[in-house]
Design an enzyme around this catalytic site. Structure first.
Site, PDB file in Angstrom:
ATOM      1  N   ASP A 272       0.826  -1.202   0.000  1.00  0.00           N
ATOM      2  CA  ASP A 272       0.000   0.000   0.000  1.00  0.00           C
ATOM      3  C   ASP A 272       0.863   1.255   0.000  1.00  0.00           C
ATOM      4  OD1 ASP A 272       0.895  -0.216   2.711  1.00  0.00           O
ATOM      5  OD2 ASP A 272      -0.930  -1.311   3.201  1.00  0.00           O
TER       6      ASP A 272
ATOM      7  N   GLU B 171      -9.875  -1.968   5.181  1.00  0.00           N
ATOM      8  CA  GLU B 171     -10.566  -1.695   6.425  1.00  0.00           C
ATOM      9  C   GLU B 171     -11.807  -2.582   6.567  1.00  0.00           C
ATOM     10  OE1 GLU B 171      -9.032  -0.043   8.479  1.00  0.00           O
ATOM     11  OE2 GLU B 171      -8.332   1.911   7.825  1.00  0.00           O
TER      12      GLU B 171
ATOM     13  N   HIS C 158      -7.744  -5.232   9.952  1.00  0.00           N
ATOM     14  CA  HIS C 158      -7.403  -4.960   8.555  1.00  0.00           C
ATOM     15  C   HIS C 158      -6.049  -5.567   8.199  1.00  0.00           C
ATOM     16  CE1 HIS C 158      -5.318  -1.304  10.290  1.00  0.00           C
ATOM     17  NE2 HIS C 158      -4.409  -1.665   9.401  1.00  0.00           N
TER      18      HIS C 158
ATOM     19  N   ASP D 123      -8.140  -3.538  14.253  1.00  0.00           N
ATOM     20  CA  ASP D 123      -9.513  -3.755  13.805  1.00  0.00           C
ATOM     21  C   ASP D 123      -9.608  -4.863  12.758  1.00  0.00           C
ATOM     22  OD1 ASP D 123      -8.368  -2.543  11.610  1.00  0.00           O
ATOM     23  OD2 ASP D 123      -9.755  -0.853  11.525  1.00  0.00           O
TER      24      ASP D 123
END
Length: 260
Positions: free
Chosen positions: A66, A142, A137, A135
């Protein structure tokens, strides 16, 4: 999915072992590169092996997971610069053989399509290093991301930006709101996935990843569908695993020749 529970330094050695074995047998292998804190000890170990044993990256290709959108090319937290400083410049890896999504592109959809094409033209990723967000990811996919998603622009959640603010002098306002990221479908095409997670703050995400249902709410759970996925966690990150004792037993009794 194989789960290995061990001290963080041992996890880094195991991941480096897998990468070294790949490079020794296939010098032009394609590696998938992650940023964040999870892979740092792995990069340190690979740099040590390059320095002390001659492990070479000269013919390898590297593709980043990314990139932030809009950070200047010389910004120290631009992921291309992070990868350069953490691993590429510490080994014999030519700059042109390490690529990332173009976070400064005017044509974002075109840049994402071009990145997908570059990975395919290289023959696909042989081994992908991954981290796991609190979370759930992976890369910047996400919660709510499509399990079939491809490289695209994503809006970062507030939690992810808070987690990453430590890299921006703890100033949330400096953390970009958007990124380009490989999609879950893109990541799943890599031939071997190696995820590292350490610390109690990752325990719930690791529990969901390994033992929870496959769900877009916990994007990393898509790894349960991969034929060759390795999850490397320390005791703290494994503290919520219901089958932790079984994972320890399985790894302790694994044939020594099998590797990861």
């Amino acid at each position: 999915m194989e789960v290995v529970i061990a001290p963080a330094e041992r996890l880094a050695e195991l991941a480096a072992d897998a990468i070294e074995a790949l490079l020794r047998s296939k010098p032009d292998a394609v590696l998938g590169l992650a940023t964040g804190s999870s892979p740092l000890q792995v990069y340190d170990e690979l740099a040590r092996r390059h320095r002390e044993t001659g492990l070479s990256f000269a013919r390898a290709r590297g593709f980043m997971l990314d990139e932030y959108v809009g950070l200047p090319a010389d910004h120290p937290q631009r992921y291309r610069n992070v990868i350069e400083s953490e691993i590429a410049s510490r080994v014999d890896w030519p700059q042109a053989q390490v690529q990332g999504p173009d976070g400064l592109a005017d044509d974002v959809p075109g840049a994402c399509a071009a990145y997908e094409a570059a990975i395919a033209d290289a023959g696909g990723v042989d081994l992908q290093i991954l981290g796991n967000g609190t979370d759930g990811h992976i890369a910047f996919n996400e919660p709510g991301s499509s399990l079939a998603s491809r490289t695209r622009i994503k809006t970062l959640t507030r939690q992810t930006r808070l987690d990453n603010a430590r890299f921006f002098d703890d100033d949330l306002d400096q953390v970009p709101t958007h990124c380009l990221t490989q999609g879950l479908g893109t990541i799943m095409e890599a031939r071997h996935l190696v995820l590292l997670a350490t610390g109690r703050h990752k325990a719930e995400a690791v529990h969901q990843l390994v033992e929870g249902p496959v769900s877009a709410m916990w994007p990393a759970t898509v790894m349960q569908l991969h034929p060759h996925a390795t999850v490397l966690v320390d005791d703290a990150a494994a503290s919520r695993l219901q089958l932790a004792d079984y994972y320890r037993q399985t790894y302790a009794e694994k044939p020594s020749w099998q590797g990861l």
